[in-house]
Structure formats: C-alpha cells, structure tokens
Scaffold this motif. Sequence first.
Motif, PDB file in Angstrom:
ATOM      1  N   TYR A 284       8.688  21.819  -4.442  1.00 51.34           N
ATOM      2  CA  TYR A 284       9.174  21.032  -3.191  1.00 51.34           C
ATOM      3  C   TYR A 284       8.316  19.817  -2.956  1.00 51.34           C
ATOM      4  O   TYR A 284       8.791  18.802  -3.076  1.00 51.34           O
ATOM      5  CB  TYR A 284       9.347  21.903  -1.852  1.00 51.34           C
ATOM      6  N   ILE A 285       6.773  20.069  -3.410  1.00 48.78           N
ATOM      7  CA  ILE A 285       6.012  19.028  -2.957  1.00 48.78           C
ATOM      8  C   ILE A 285       5.993  17.973  -4.101  1.00 48.78           C
ATOM      9  O   ILE A 285       6.074  16.864  -3.892  1.00 48.78           O
ATOM     10  CB  ILE A 285       4.430  19.735  -3.012  1.00 48.78           C
ATOM     11  N   ARG A 286       6.318  18.412  -5.352  1.00 52.15           N
ATOM     12  CA  ARG A 286       6.315  17.701  -6.273  1.00 52.15           C
ATOM     13  C   ARG A 286       7.592  16.818  -6.466  1.00 52.15           C
ATOM     14  O   ARG A 286       7.758  15.592  -6.478  1.00 52.15           O
ATOM     15  CB  ARG A 286       6.538  18.468  -7.651  1.00 52.15           C
ATOM     16  N   GLU A 287       8.638  17.515  -5.929  1.00 54.51           N
ATOM     17  CA  GLU A 287      10.117  16.679  -5.883  1.00 54.51           C
ATOM     18  C   GLU A 287       9.867  15.726  -4.636  1.00 54.51           C
ATOM     19  O   GLU A 287      10.377  14.517  -4.992  1.00 54.51           O
ATOM     20  CB  GLU A 287      11.013  17.873  -5.367  1.00 54.51           C
ATOM     21  N   ARG A 288       9.416  16.154  -3.738  1.00 52.51           N
ATOM     22  CA  ARG A 288       8.993  15.057  -2.732  1.00 52.51           C
ATOM     23  C   ARG A 288       7.975  14.064  -2.806  1.00 52.51           C
ATOM     24  O   ARG A 288       7.663  13.161  -1.907  1.00 52.51           O
ATOM     25  CB  ARG A 288       8.856  15.576  -1.214  1.00 52.51           C
ATOM     26  N   LYS A 289       7.156  14.291  -3.832  1.00 53.56           N
ATOM     27  CA  LYS A 289       6.108  13.478  -4.217  1.00 53.56           C
ATOM     28  C   LYS A 289       5.037  13.310  -2.977  1.00 53.56           C
ATOM     29  O   LYS A 289       4.674  12.178  -2.702  1.00 53.56           O
ATOM     30  CB  LYS A 289       6.526  11.919  -4.721  1.00 53.56           C
ATOM     31  N   ALA A 290       5.036  14.352  -2.282  1.00 49.32           N
ATOM     32  CA  ALA A 290       3.784  14.513  -1.225  1.00 49.32           C
ATOM     33  C   ALA A 290       2.538  14.235  -1.688  1.00 49.32           C
ATOM     34  O   ALA A 290       2.042  14.869  -2.721  1.00 49.32           O
ATOM     35  CB  ALA A 290       4.430  15.791  -0.407  1.00 49.32           C
ATOM     36  N   ASP A 291       1.834  14.002  -0.786  1.00 49.29           N
ATOM     37  CA  ASP A 291       0.235  13.823  -0.972  1.00 49.29           C
ATOM     38  C   ASP A 291      -0.458  15.097  -0.471  1.00 49.29           C
ATOM     39  O   ASP A 291      -1.600  15.500  -1.345  1.00 49.29           O
ATOM     40  CB  ASP A 291      -0.263  12.577  -0.308  1.00 49.29           C
TER      41      ASP A 291
ATOM     42  N   MET B  51       0.806  -1.102  -0.060  1.00 52.57           N
ATOM     43  CA  MET B  51      -0.099  -0.068  -0.122  1.00 52.57           C
ATOM     44  C   MET B  51       0.783   1.134   0.166  1.00 52.57           C
ATOM     45  O   MET B  51       2.006   1.341   0.709  1.00 52.57           O
ATOM     46  CB  MET B  51      -0.875  -0.053   1.160  1.00 52.57           C
ATOM     47  N   LYS B  52       0.416   2.289  -0.717  1.00 45.85           N
ATOM     48  CA  LYS B  52       1.245   3.540  -0.908  1.00 45.85           C
ATOM     49  C   LYS B  52       1.376   4.241   0.506  1.00 45.85           C
ATOM     50  O   LYS B  52       0.496   4.281   1.158  1.00 45.85           O
ATOM     51  CB  LYS B  52       0.503   4.238  -1.801  1.00 45.85           C
ATOM     52  N   GLN B  53       2.602   4.667   0.925  1.00 44.48           N
ATOM     53  CA  GLN B  53       2.697   5.361   2.084  1.00 44.48           C
ATOM     54  C   GLN B  53       2.295   6.867   1.841  1.00 44.48           C
ATOM     55  O   GLN B  53       2.669   7.364   0.977  1.00 44.48           O
ATOM     56  CB  GLN B  53       4.132   5.313   2.408  1.00 44.48           C
ATOM     57  N   ARG B  54       1.417   7.416   2.860  1.00 46.66           N
ATOM     58  CA  ARG B  54       1.066   8.654   2.517  1.00 46.66           C
ATOM     59  C   ARG B  54       1.944   9.587   3.253  1.00 46.66           C
ATOM     60  O   ARG B  54       2.315   9.534   4.338  1.00 46.66           O
ATOM     61  CB  ARG B  54      -0.461   8.943   3.365  1.00 46.66           C
ATOM     62  N   LEU B  55       2.437  10.770   2.592  1.00 42.99           N
ATOM     63  CA  LEU B  55       3.348  11.494   2.842  1.00 42.99           C
ATOM     64  C   LEU B  55       2.869  12.977   3.124  1.00 42.99           C
ATOM     65  O   LEU B  55       2.194  13.498   1.908  1.00 42.99           O
ATOM     66  CB  LEU B  55       4.632  11.806   2.072  1.00 42.99           C
ATOM     67  N   ALA B  56       2.953  13.714   4.144  1.00 43.10           N
ATOM     68  CA  ALA B  56       2.542  15.008   4.019  1.00 43.10           C
ATOM     69  C   ALA B  56       3.918  15.992   4.205  1.00 43.10           C
ATOM     70  O   ALA B  56       4.738  15.666   5.065  1.00 43.10           O
ATOM     71  CB  ALA B  56       1.433  15.325   5.384  1.00 43.10           C
ATOM     72  N   ILE B  57       3.745  17.027   3.917  1.00 44.98           N
ATOM     73  CA  ILE B  57       4.809  18.312   4.238  1.00 44.98           C
ATOM     74  C   ILE B  57       3.997  19.381   5.193  1.00 44.98           C
ATOM     75  O   ILE B  57       2.843  19.649   4.730  1.00 44.98           O
ATOM     76  CB  ILE B  57       5.125  18.964   2.963  1.00 44.98           C
ATOM     77  N   TYR B  58       4.756  19.662   6.161  1.00 43.88           N
ATOM     78  CA  TYR B  58       4.502  20.762   6.730  1.00 43.88           C
ATOM     79  C   TYR B  58       5.146  21.717   6.929  1.00 43.88           C
ATOM     80  O   TYR B  58       6.356  21.878   7.619  1.00 43.88           O
ATOM     81  CB  TYR B  58       4.381  20.457   8.462  1.00 43.88           C
ATOM     82  N   PRO B  59       4.945  22.838   6.070  1.00 45.32           N
ATOM     83  CA  PRO B  59       6.108  23.896   5.370  1.00 45.32           C
ATOM     84  C   PRO B  59       5.745  25.101   6.628  1.00 45.32           C
ATOM     85  O   PRO B  59       4.446  25.343   7.072  1.00 45.32           O
ATOM     86  CB  PRO B  59       5.604  24.400   4.250  1.00 45.32           C
ATOM     87  N   GLY B  60       6.598  25.660   6.810  1.00 46.93           N
ATOM     88  CA  GLY B  60       6.592  27.058   7.688  1.00 46.93           C
ATOM     89  C   GLY B  60       7.886  27.827   7.875  1.00 46.93           C
ATOM     90  O   GLY B  60       8.947  27.366   7.346  1.00 46.93           O
ATOM     91  N   SER B  61       7.782  28.850   8.606  1.00 45.66           N
ATOM     92  CA  SER B  61       8.852  29.613   8.785  1.00 45.66           C
ATOM     93  C   SER B  61       9.716  28.792  10.087  1.00 45.66           C
ATOM     94  O   SER B  61      10.872  28.985  10.243  1.00 45.66           O
ATOM     95  CB  SER B  61       8.822  31.153   9.102  1.00 45.66           C
ATOM     96  N   PHE B  62       8.645  28.534  11.120  1.00 49.74           N
ATOM     97  CA  PHE B  62       9.364  27.963  12.441  1.00 49.74           C
ATOM     98  C   PHE B  62      10.535  28.963  13.044  1.00 49.74           C
ATOM     99  O   PHE B  62      11.655  28.344  13.243  1.00 49.74           O
ATOM    100  CB  PHE B  62       9.920  26.591  12.166  1.00 49.74           C
ATOM    101  N   ASP B  63      10.309  30.076  13.114  1.00 44.70           N
ATOM    102  CA  ASP B  63      11.317  30.962  13.772  1.00 44.70           C
ATOM    103  C   ASP B  63      10.937  31.430  15.075  1.00 44.70           C
ATOM    104  O   ASP B  63      10.447  32.742  15.038  1.00 44.70           O
ATOM    105  CB  ASP B  63      11.495  32.003  12.637  1.00 44.70           C
ATOM    106  N   PRO B  64      10.817  30.796  16.080  1.00 43.59           N
ATOM    107  CA  PRO B  64      11.341  29.341  16.276  1.00 43.59           C
ATOM    108  C   PRO B  64      10.103  28.617  16.271  1.00 43.59           C
ATOM    109  O   PRO B  64       8.652  29.038  16.261  1.00 43.59           O
ATOM    110  CB  PRO B  64      11.989  29.446  17.413  1.00 43.59           C
ATOM    111  N   ALA B  65      10.218  27.045  16.347  1.00 41.03           N
ATOM    112  CA  ALA B  65       9.216  26.337  16.574  1.00 41.03           C
ATOM    113  C   ALA B  65       8.357  26.594  17.921  1.00 41.03           C
ATOM    114  O   ALA B  65       8.937  26.723  18.838  1.00 41.03           O
ATOM    115  CB  ALA B  65       9.796  24.911  16.485  1.00 41.03           C
ATOM    116  N   THR B  66       7.169  26.402  18.057  1.00 35.17           N
ATOM    117  CA  THR B  66       6.474  26.400  19.300  1.00 35.17           C
ATOM    118  C   THR B  66       6.009  25.133  19.604  1.00 35.17           C
ATOM    119  O   THR B  66       5.762  24.328  18.811  1.00 35.17           O
ATOM    120  CB  THR B  66       5.340  27.629  19.055  1.00 35.17           C
ATOM    121  N   ASN B  67       5.314  25.119  20.820  1.00 31.81           N
ATOM    122  CA  ASN B  67       4.478  23.880  21.419  1.00 31.81           C
ATOM    123  C   ASN B  67       3.228  23.554  20.228  1.00 31.81           C
ATOM    124  O   ASN B  67       2.782  22.418  20.017  1.00 31.81           O
ATOM    125  CB  ASN B  67       3.911  23.951  22.602  1.00 31.81           C
ATOM    126  N   GLY B  68       2.902  24.886  19.811  1.00 29.52           N
ATOM    127  CA  GLY B  68       1.469  24.738  18.913  1.00 29.52           C
ATOM    128  C   GLY B  68       2.168  24.043  17.642  1.00 29.52           C
ATOM    129  O   GLY B  68       1.001  23.109  17.248  1.00 29.52           O
TER     130      GLY B  68
END
Length: 174
Positions: A78-85, A1-18
Amino acid sequence: MKQRLAIYPGSFDPATNGHLTIIHRALRLFDHVVVAVAQNARKGSLFSIDERQELLREALKGVPRVEVDSFRGLLVDYIRERKADAVIRGLRAVSDFEYEFQMANANRKLDPDFEAVFLMTGEDYFYISSQMVREVASLGGDVSGLVPVCVQRALMEKYPKRLTEIGRMKSKGS
Ligand code: PNS
C-alpha cells in the motif's frame, strides 16, 4: 518541492482521541497524511471497515491535508502504491515498543525502503486504546473525553441494550 506524504495505518476499531492527537501531530511533520484502515479480517471487530472510515472522516471533518482510506494486504504494498515517504505509528508505553519494533523490522525485510516515524503519545492519552474503549462502552462506562463525540454516539448505538439496562439499574438505585 516534493510534498511529503505519510500513511497512518491501523485498525481504528474505533478511533480514539489518542489517534486524533497523533494525526494532528503528524500533520506538523508531513504535507499530507493518509489515515489507512487495515482491511485484514480480525475476529471480534466491533465496527465494519466502512463504519471505521466514516467515523474517522466525521472526526476529521474540516481538517485539511488529511485523507481517510482503507487497504487490504501488506502495508508495504500500500505504501508503494501511494508513493508514501513514511509510516506514522503512535507509541504509548514500553509495552508497545516490542510489537512496533517487530513490525517495523518485518516491514523493512519486506521492503528495504520502509521508513517509520514513531510519535510518543502525550500523557493525556497514553492509557487509551480502542480495546479499552470498547470494553468500557460495552459495560456502560463513560467514554466521553476518550473518543470523539461521533464515536461516542456510535458506541451507544452498538450497545443500546446494555446502556438502557444500566440506566434502569442506576435509576432504581441498585
Ligand atoms: O492498530 P493496529 O491494530 O495496531 O494496526 C496494525 C496494522 C494494521 C498497522 C498492521 O497489522 C498491518 O500493517 N497490517 C497489514 C498487514 C501487514 O502488512 N503485515 C505485515 C507487517 S507486520
């Protein structure tokens, strides 16, 4: 079965608990999640791209099925390159909606296959933003509980003078 891949993009300057909550929730929906720090130069960034990735990796240490990466240029490429869903984005309040709606539509115009999944931030974190965290930390405020411990430490290193000054003022009782 195909593995489902998600990209979570952002600035993350900095990462928060959210952000971390969104990542954990995305892992329930997808087999793999790539947290992707956008490299597009934005004036006034506090942490470098490398520092942001390092902090995310430290905060996510031991969490399986997550990868931290960075990308330059268009998100759709980037999504295309990573073949993300799909792309994951967090929605905190109505104020986020307009920006996200605009961005999702721009991305779909660039690539008709673009798909985004929006996760509503829980009540504990709906008010937290990286910008707010930066400001509070720069003024010597306590950000514990808002960010992972590694980020809290990194913020103290970025603002040592300010924190020392405030510490001195407090001990003098002013
Ligand atoms: O955390 P942020 O700052 O809200 O994230 C915004 C981000 C990085 C997801 C967005 O700016 C982005 O996708 N940048 C890449 C450039 C791009 O593809 N722009 C066109 C879509 S608006």
